[in-house]
Design a protein around this motif. Structure first.
Motif, short mmCIF file in Angstrom:
data_model
loop_
_atom_site.label_atom_id
_atom_site.label_comp_id
_atom_site.label_asym_id
_atom_site.label_seq_id
_atom_site.Cartn_x
_atom_site.Cartn_y
_atom_site.Cartn_z
N ILE A 1 4.87 -82.14 -27.63
CA ILE A 1 3.34 -82.51 -27.20
C ILE A 1 2.59 -81.24 -27.16
O ILE A 1 1.13 -81.30 -27.62
N ASN A 2 2.97 -79.95 -27.02
CA ASN A 2 2.47 -78.82 -27.12
C ASN A 2 1.65 -78.85 -28.56
O ASN A 2 0.48 -78.45 -28.77
N VAL A 3 2.57 -78.99 -29.51
CA VAL A 3 2.24 -78.80 -30.82
C VAL A 3 0.86 -79.78 -31.17
O VAL A 3 -0.03 -79.48 -31.94
N LYS A 4 1.09 -81.11 -30.99
CA LYS A 4 0.33 -82.01 -31.20
C LYS A 4 -1.15 -81.64 -30.55
O LYS A 4 -2.13 -81.96 -31.22
N LEU B 1 -2.20 -78.64 -29.77
CA LEU B 1 -2.71 -77.58 -30.40
C LEU B 1 -3.33 -78.03 -32.01
O LEU B 1 -4.41 -77.51 -32.36
N PHE B 2 -2.67 -78.97 -32.62
CA PHE B 2 -2.94 -79.52 -33.76
C PHE B 2 -4.39 -80.13 -33.57
O PHE B 2 -5.24 -79.70 -34.44
N ILE B 3 -4.53 -80.78 -32.66
CA ILE B 3 -5.92 -81.52 -32.47
C ILE B 3 -7.14 -80.49 -32.31
O ILE B 3 -8.09 -80.60 -32.91
N LEU B 4 -6.84 -79.21 -31.35
CA LEU B 4 -7.81 -78.28 -31.21
C LEU B 4 -7.95 -77.46 -32.59
O LEU B 4 -9.43 -77.35 -32.78
N VAL B 5 -6.89 -77.28 -33.31
CA VAL B 5 -7.20 -76.68 -34.61
C VAL B 5 -7.75 -77.39 -35.51
O VAL B 5 -8.96 -77.03 -36.36
N VAL B 6 -7.45 -78.88 -35.90
CA VAL B 6 -8.41 -79.74 -36.69
C VAL B 6 -9.83 -80.01 -36.47
O VAL B 6 -10.59 -79.86 -37.32
N ILE C 1 -8.30 -85.94 -26.18
CA ILE C 1 -6.90 -85.49 -26.75
C ILE C 1 -6.03 -86.46 -25.98
O ILE C 1 -5.01 -87.08 -26.43
N ALA C 2 -6.19 -86.98 -24.71
CA ALA C 2 -5.27 -87.77 -24.07
C ALA C 2 -5.18 -89.19 -24.72
O ALA C 2 -4.20 -89.83 -24.78
N ARG D 1 5.26 -85.97 -38.25
CA ARG D 1 4.92 -85.81 -36.70
C ARG D 1 3.50 -85.99 -36.49
O ARG D 1 3.05 -86.65 -35.48
N PHE D 2 2.84 -85.83 -37.66
CA PHE D 2 1.23 -85.77 -37.32
C PHE D 2 0.53 -87.24 -37.76
O PHE D 2 -0.69 -87.24 -37.55
N GLN D 3 1.22 -88.06 -38.32
CA GLN D 3 0.74 -89.28 -38.94
C GLN D 3 -0.22 -89.99 -38.26
O GLN D 3 -1.39 -90.34 -38.29
N ASP D 4 0.46 -90.34 -36.87
CA ASP D 4 -0.45 -91.10 -35.81
C ASP D 4 -1.32 -90.48 -35.27
O ASP D 4 -2.46 -90.97 -35.02
#
Length: 553
Positions: A455-458, A460-465, A475-476, A537-540
């Motif tokens: 969940i941490n990775v996802k 951070l992925f949203i913040l970076v994208v 985010i939730a 991991r990130f498709q959804d």
């Protein structure tokens, strides 16, 4: 309230410590030393400020007055001025203080003449003194100074004032940059001057210091806040030009017209300088110059620009043959040596700080009373002496400067980390090497190397994208999670993400951004956040981001 008479020794003591003629940028260590000596000569404790309005005024006058022209000090020492100041302070009316001071000067023409001779901006000086007084008052923790007024005389655009003050709070050196720009001003009739450097080399601090000292027009491009578009830049500079030069009927004028009109208001020796920070963060619209900066400038008009290193195709600043252009690269030649000396001076400042000064600085840095600075801290000098074997002060400064790779941002975060015990089990030689390795420690502390932190990775992925601000509830929604655990993780990342509360539909929402563009750049290159290498991991997440944030992949 009526003030007691001012001790007649104060102004002579302050003047005694005046700089050499023509000196502009004062070394912070030199100023601190002078302030402490003056206070001691007045039998005042530099660290224990009495709960007394008269004495707080004295402390403020000393802190403000070191290296200031005698003309403004002789105004502020007058009893009538002091009384007017306290009346304005308690009624939260700084503009009334400005008007009262102008009336006072009309009645005292010799004082007014000296203010004019010194080319002092009265609004700027009174605003700066008021800010210093409030800072001193806060250190007393006394209720008699509350509520603290909003001491704003519109010297700088309000949206940049806090940034300018924060960037210059512990400013060191950089005289070689200011000397180079002063030479450019003296030898060129107009033009563009650009300071180039890597992330963390102090470009924004240099810009802020020049703005603070010279009271020039300014604009800061801030990618994380979405404040980096040509229309925003034009609107801000237009408003500043209209206000500064009294331009009429220019509410819809373009930048070349505004600059021409303003240049016609300049006296023979006067120059119009506009500081623009972080050209590398500009939203690149169209094919012309960044921010639509003009290719031609009127005589007397100068731009002081800062940016990170760029490829030639990304320069996006074309000037005409009769408009001078020059660059100063902080990384090259003698500039690198000068930067190293400035870094060592910055370290020296921290070595001289006691625990109370360290704690106050960390609290101001984090803007959060309960985040690390509320616990026990150690001084940098104490940490130096606890090394095995201990280093001399000079050895310590040299080694830490080498670790920093001349990077002020590295020191800005590593030094408070040392003070709050995050490196208590590490030797000096075990500290990260430069900004990139320091960012790797960020990565590890955020839990990115742990397999059970999906969940941490996802998040951070949203913040970076996203790149700029995204709310915790968004985010939730994207992750189909409750807001509470999302915000709990984001709160743990307070050192690495910047929260900002916004009221929407009568509800308060918290938006988050990566705290610095250079850290965002670092994250975009991490394999674990590469969508092409982590499709399952990130498709959804990608599908939902496309819907919620309207980002095309």
């Amino acid at each position: 309230m009526k003030f007691a008479p001012l001790d007649p020794k104060i102004i002579p003591l302050i003047i005694k410590h005046a700089p050499k003629a023509g000196e502009l940028i004062v070394k912070q260590a030199q100023k601190i030393e002078a302030v402490n000596k003056i206070l001691q000569d007045l039998d005042l404790n530099p660290t224990q400020i009495p709960d007394d309005v008269d004495l707080v005024y004295v402390y403020a006058l000393v802190e403000y007055g070191v290296f200031k022209p005698e003309a403004i000090l002789n105004v502020l020492r007058k009893k009538r001025i002091k009384d007017n100041f306290w009346k304005a302070y308690t009624s939260n009316s700084p503009f009334q203080f400005l008007e009262n001071t102008k009336d006072f000067l009309k009645e005292h023409q010799e004082l007014e003449r000296k203010i004019l001779i010194n080319r002092l901006d009265l609004s700027a000086e009174l605003e700066e003194f008021g800010e210093v007084f409030i800072s001193v008052a806060k250190r007393t923790a006394s209720g008699k100074f509350k509520p603290y007024p909003d001491w704003d005389l519109d010297v700088f655009p309000k949206e940049f004032k806090a940034l300018i003050l924060e960037k210059t709070r512990l400013f060191c050196g950089r005289e070689f940059v200011f000397e180079a720009f002063d030479k450019f001003l003296q030898t060129k009739p107009k033009g563009y001057f650009t300071v180039i450097g890597d992330a963390g080399m102090g470009k924004s601090a240099i810009a802020s210091k020049y703005i603070l000292e010279r009271k020039v027009l300014c604009y800061f491009n801030i990618f994380a806040e979405g404040r980096n578009k040509p229309k925003q830049f034009l609107a801000s500079i237009r408003q500043q030009l209209i206000k500064r030069y009294g331009l009429q009927n220019e509410e819809n004028s373009d930048l070349p017209t505004l600059l021409q009109e303003a240049s016609e208001e300049l006296s023979e020796e006067e120059k119009l300088v506009i500081v623009v920070d972080a050209l590398d963060e500009v939203d690149k619209e169209g094919d012309g110059n960044l921010l639509d900066l003009p290719q031609n400038l009127p005589d007397g008009v100068y731009f002081f620009l800062t940016r990170r290193l760029y490829s030639q195709e990304n320069k996006r600043l074309t000037v005409s043959s009769d408009t001078p252009y020059d660059e100063l690269d902080l990384r090259k030649g003698g500039n690198e040596i000068s930067s190293r000396e400035d870094v060592k001076e910055y370290i020296h400042l921290f070595l001289r700080m006691d625990k109370s000064e360290i704690k106050r600085w960390i609290q101001e840095l984090l803007k959060k009373q309960d985040n690390g600075a509320s616990g026990e801290v150690i001084t940098l000098d104490q940490w130096r002496q606890e090394q095995d074997p201990p280093f001399s002060q000079i050895e310590f400064e040299n080694l830490l400067a080498e670790k920093s790779q001349n990077n002020f941002m590295y020191l800005r975060y590593v030094l408070p980390d040392i003070a709050t015990g995050k490196y208590k089990d590490l030797s000096l030689k075990g500290l990260p090497e430069g900004l990139q390795e320091y960012y790797i420690t960020h990565w590890k502390r955020m839990g990115m190397d742990q397999d059970n932190k999906d969940i941490n990775v996802k998040i951070l992925f949203i913040l970076v994208v996203r790149g700029d601000a995204v709310s915790s509830d968004m985010i939730a929604d994207i992750l189909y999670e409750d807001i509470s655990p999302i915000e709990e993780i984001l709160d743990q990342w307070i050192e690495y993400v910047t929260p900002k509360k916004v009221e929407e539909d009568r509800k308060e929402k918290t938006y988050y951004t990566i705290y610095h563009r250079s850290f965002l750049d670092f994250l975009t290159k991490r394999p674990k956040l590469d969508q092409n290498k982590n499709k399952k991991r990130f498709q959804d997440v990608i599908n939902k981001i496309d819907i919620f944030l309207d980002i095309d992949f």
